[in-house]
Write a protein that holds these residues in place. Structure first.
Motif, PDB file in Angstrom:
ATOM      1  N   UNK A   1      50.682 -31.224 -64.141  1.00 36.25           N
ATOM      2  CA  UNK A   1      50.829 -30.543 -62.681  1.00 36.25           C
ATOM      3  C   UNK A   1      51.429 -31.613 -61.667  1.00 36.25           C
ATOM      4  N   UNK A   2      51.031 -32.682 -61.848  1.00 40.20           N
ATOM      5  CA  UNK A   2      51.453 -33.703 -61.024  1.00 40.20           C
ATOM      6  C   UNK A   2      52.857 -33.833 -61.259  1.00 40.20           C
ATOM      7  N   UNK A   3      53.420 -33.913 -62.249  1.00 37.86           N
ATOM      8  CA  UNK A   3      54.820 -34.329 -62.668  1.00 37.86           C
ATOM      9  C   UNK A   3      55.652 -32.954 -62.247  1.00 37.86           C
ATOM     10  N   UNK A   4      55.289 -31.876 -62.563  1.00 36.94           N
ATOM     11  CA  UNK A   4      55.917 -30.638 -62.079  1.00 36.94           C
ATOM     12  C   UNK A   4      55.891 -30.574 -60.551  1.00 36.94           C
ATOM     13  N   UNK A   5      54.692 -30.976 -59.883  1.00 35.08           N
ATOM     14  CA  UNK A   5      54.738 -30.762 -58.518  1.00 35.08           C
ATOM     15  C   UNK A   5      55.729 -31.620 -57.785  1.00 35.08           C
ATOM     16  N   UNK A   6      56.088 -32.897 -58.212  1.00 34.65           N
ATOM     17  CA  UNK A   6      57.114 -33.893 -57.782  1.00 34.65           C
ATOM     18  C   UNK A   6      58.555 -33.219 -58.023  1.00 34.65           C
ATOM     19  N   UNK A   7      58.687 -32.713 -59.238  1.00 39.01           N
ATOM     20  CA  UNK A   7      59.984 -32.068 -59.497  1.00 39.01           C
ATOM     21  C   UNK A   7      60.245 -30.910 -58.772  1.00 39.01           C
ATOM     22  N   UNK A   8      59.273 -29.811 -58.759  1.00 38.88           N
ATOM     23  CA  UNK A   8      59.479 -28.554 -58.132  1.00 38.88           C
ATOM     24  C   UNK A   8      59.791 -28.732 -56.639  1.00 38.88           C
ATOM     25  N   UNK A   9      58.758 -29.700 -55.974  1.00 37.72           N
ATOM     26  CA  UNK A   9      59.037 -29.884 -54.583  1.00 37.72           C
ATOM     27  C   UNK A   9      60.314 -30.311 -54.250  1.00 37.72           C
ATOM     28  N   UNK A  10      60.996 -31.376 -54.942  1.00 37.53           N
ATOM     29  CA  UNK A  10      62.253 -31.736 -54.981  1.00 37.53           C
ATOM     30  C   UNK A  10      63.269 -30.589 -54.754  1.00 37.53           C
ATOM     31  N   UNK A  11      62.972 -29.663 -55.852  1.00 37.60           N
ATOM     32  CA  UNK A  11      64.109 -28.748 -56.092  1.00 37.60           C
ATOM     33  C   UNK A  11      64.095 -27.502 -54.937  1.00 37.60           C
ATOM     34  N   UNK A  12      62.720 -27.348 -54.625  1.00 33.24           N
ATOM     35  CA  UNK A  12      62.668 -26.113 -53.564  1.00 33.24           C
ATOM     36  C   UNK A  12      63.094 -26.837 -52.050  1.00 33.24           C
ATOM     37  N   UNK A  13      63.012 -28.099 -51.852  1.00 35.20           N
ATOM     38  CA  UNK A  13      63.155 -28.454 -50.690  1.00 35.20           C
ATOM     39  C   UNK A  13      64.702 -28.742 -50.574  1.00 35.20           C
ATOM     40  N   UNK A  14      65.526 -29.041 -51.715  1.00 33.06           N
ATOM     41  CA  UNK A  14      66.887 -28.898 -51.958  1.00 33.06           C
ATOM     42  C   UNK A  14      67.411 -27.452 -51.506  1.00 33.06           C
ATOM     43  N   UNK A  15      66.779 -26.466 -52.229  1.00 34.71           N
ATOM     44  CA  UNK A  15      67.354 -25.092 -51.975  1.00 34.71           C
ATOM     45  C   UNK A  15      67.069 -24.516 -50.325  1.00 34.71           C
ATOM     46  N   UNK A  16      65.816 -24.937 -49.692  1.00 34.56           N
ATOM     47  CA  UNK A  16      65.649 -24.513 -48.480  1.00 34.56           C
ATOM     48  C   UNK A  16      66.266 -25.287 -47.484  1.00 34.56           C
ATOM     49  N   UNK A  17      66.678 -26.418 -47.906  1.00 38.17           N
ATOM     50  CA  UNK A  17      67.799 -27.329 -46.841  1.00 38.17           C
ATOM     51  C   UNK A  17      69.113 -26.803 -46.764  1.00 38.17           C
ATOM     52  N   UNK A  18      69.679 -26.073 -48.025  1.00 34.24           N
ATOM     53  CA  UNK A  18      70.881 -25.523 -47.931  1.00 34.24           C
ATOM     54  C   UNK A  18      71.027 -24.397 -46.770  1.00 34.24           C
ATOM     55  N   UNK A  19      69.870 -23.770 -46.712  1.00 35.60           N
ATOM     56  CA  UNK A  19      69.870 -22.680 -45.742  1.00 35.60           C
ATOM     57  C   UNK A  19      69.734 -22.971 -44.005  1.00 35.60           C
TER      58      UNK A  19
END
Length: 531
Positions: free
Chosen positions: A437-455
């Motif tokens: 969960x900790x590992x996925x949290x770091x990876x997923x948060x980076x990915x979602x932040x990148x997606x949202x930042x594009x908008x």
């Protein structure tokens, strides 16, 4: 010869029903009841102390003049020691007897609690916490074994529910109680609170509990190589799982070394314990299919229980901005519905197939986890209430049949050893679940932040409108650099939404894990209620 064999077996057949009836009708004395509930309270303290420091690490850090990275060793030391001792507890109980082992363990746990309270620096605290985990871990499996050796079959489901509530409620109550004691008194109170109850438990066990007798001959043939392999394997594995996320896993030479050590020691442990005449941990219990499958379900239950106990406070603190007392009010819902389900699960276990009850519990827990993944930052108390209510109600529906399936059909002489393995699987499930969960949290948060930042760009009309509104608010508040302050607010909003999406995804993943667990149901053999 066949006739002789038949004749020889007839008296044995005739004596079996009276023996079964005698066991079924056996009544416990008041002293035995006192001794058993003293054991239950003892494991409540041990499990509570796994998480009681979680909400007070900052205060302990300040008190010991430690850094943020260093203070996590206080938690790691306890968990590593606990995981190492749990599988050894079965052999220790056979050698010393349940009574001696529990008194020594509870007494050591109480003494180490005092040591933690008076710890003068971080190394001293880590040592005391490690020994506290060692003594605390030795207590936990003993209670599960006693259920199936002390109580008649008709009382075993009820006692399993009692212990199940302690095992699942204590980790929830730990951070809440820890936060309250730290705010009201001091972080030292987290440990001093164990002294009086710990002493009382020791006295009660010594005076009232006599379940078995020690087998001192076992001390003449101690499997030291087996103990060494178990300690190295489980200690290294737990360390890797606890520290891997912070060290970025295999980018750290230390994590690579401990991973290799865990792999080598694990292979050596399997070879040693399966080939030696007197193993310290008898892995042959896994030949019983129900026990093997029950351990897998215990592993999955550990993933769900410990991972949710981590994710929920993170969600409520980071996204909702709640304090420890408010978080406790949210988390109490799970414990409340566990208590309610205890009055349903016990009678239900006597009426329906335990496999059906387990399938219903897994499904309900999965649905509750999936529902938690559909929340937003605006979700209020009631949006959190129903998913937690479903999971709390499901826990007893899972715990009771899993416990019965895993331990209820084993011969009495195997229960102590098997109980240690069974509890180890739940703790390993929790450790692995938290690491993933900790590992996925770091990876997923980076990915979602990148997606949202594009908008959120200069060419977005919505972003420009929001920036203008925020800039006007900052000007109204008298800020000189209103544009920079507004941009910072947008960054924080994007971070918050990325965290919401991340946590929702993790809740959905947990739901899928429990749905997939249903696929193992065909491998479970039916266990009669009277077995």
């Amino acid at each position: 010869m066949g006739a002789a064999k038949s004749a020889a077996s007839e008296p044995q057949d005739r004596t079996e029903p009276p023996l079964e009836e005698a066991l079924a009708e056996r009544e416990l004395t008041p002293q035995q009841w006192i001794g058993f509930f003293a054991m239950v309270f003892g494991i409540f303290m041990a499990i509570l102390d796994i998480q009681i420091v979680a909400s007070s690490l900052e205060q302990i850090q300040a008190g010991l003049s430690a850094t943020r990275d260093e203070i996590t060793r206080v938690q790691t030391a306890y968990l590593v020691a606990e995981v190492v001792i749990i599988p050894l507890s079965g052999w220790l109980a056979q050698a010393f007897s349940t009574r001696y082992l529990f008194v020594l363990s509870c007494g050591g746990f109480t003494l180490m609690s005092l040591g933690c309270a008076v710890a003068w620096n971080l190394p001293a605290m880590v040592v005391f916490r490690a020994f506290q985990g060692l003594f605390g871990g030795a207590m936990i499996p003993s209670v599960f074994a006693v259920i199936y050796t002390l109580f008649p079959p008709r009382l075993q489901p009820a006692m399993t529910i009692v212990v199940g509530m302690v095992v699942t409620v204590a980790p929830t109550a730990g951070p809440v109680l820890g936060g309250f004691l730290t705010e009201a008194v001091s972080w030292k109170a987290l440990f001093l609170i164990n002294l009086l109850p710990g002493t009382a438990v020791c006295l009660a066990i010594w005076l009232f509990l006599r379940v078995d007798e020690p087998d001192w001959k076992l001390l003449e043939r101690i499997d030291f190589p087996g103990i060494l392999c178990i300690v190295l394997f489980l200690g290294s594995l737990q360390f890797v799982l606890e520290e891997g996320v912070k060290e970025e896993w295999f980018e750290s030479r230390e994590i690579v070394c401990f991973t290799l050590l865990a792999a080598i020691a694990g292979i050596a442990m399997l070879w040693r314990e399966l080939t030696t005449e007197h193993p310290i941990v008898d892995l042959r219990a896994f030949r019983n299919r129900n026990f093997a499958v029950g351990c897998m379900f215990s592993f999955i239950l550990g993933i769900g229980l410990f991972t949710l106990l981590y994710l929920m406070p993170v969600y409520l603190a980071s996204v909702k901005g709640l304090n420890s007392l408010q978080i406790g009010q949210y988390l109490m819902v799970t414990g409340l519905f566990q208590f309610v389900s205890a009055f349903v699960a016990g009678p239900l276990a006597k009426l329906i197939d335990s496999r059906l009850m387990l399938a219903f519990g897994l499904l309900l827990f999965g649905v509750g986890s999936w529902m938690n993944g559909n929340l937003t930052h605006e979700a209020g108390y009631w949006e959190f209430f129903w998913p937690q209510a479903m999971r709390g109600f499901a826990l007893m529906m899972c715990f009771l049949p899993i416990n019965s399936l895993a331990l209820g059909t084993l011969p009495p002489e195997e229960v102590k050893n098997a109980s240690g393995l069974y509890n180890l699987m739940r703790n390993l499930g929790g450790a692995i679940g938290l690491a993933v969960a900790n590992t996925l949290m770091i990876q997923l948060e980076k990915g979602y932040y990148a997606q949202l930042s594009e908008a959120v760009t200069a060419g977005s009309a919505q972003a420009q409108t929001l920036l203008g509104i925020l800039q006007a608010r900052m000007l109204g508040a008298g800020m000189a650099d209103s544009e920079m302050a507004a941009l910072k607010q947008i960054h924080l909003l994007v971070m918050r939404e990325a965290e919401v999406l991340t946590l929702n995804t993790l809740f959905h993943i947990l739901g899928v894990v429990f749905f997939c667990a249903l696929l193992m149901m065909p491998w479970v053999r039916k266990v009669a209620a009277s077995a």
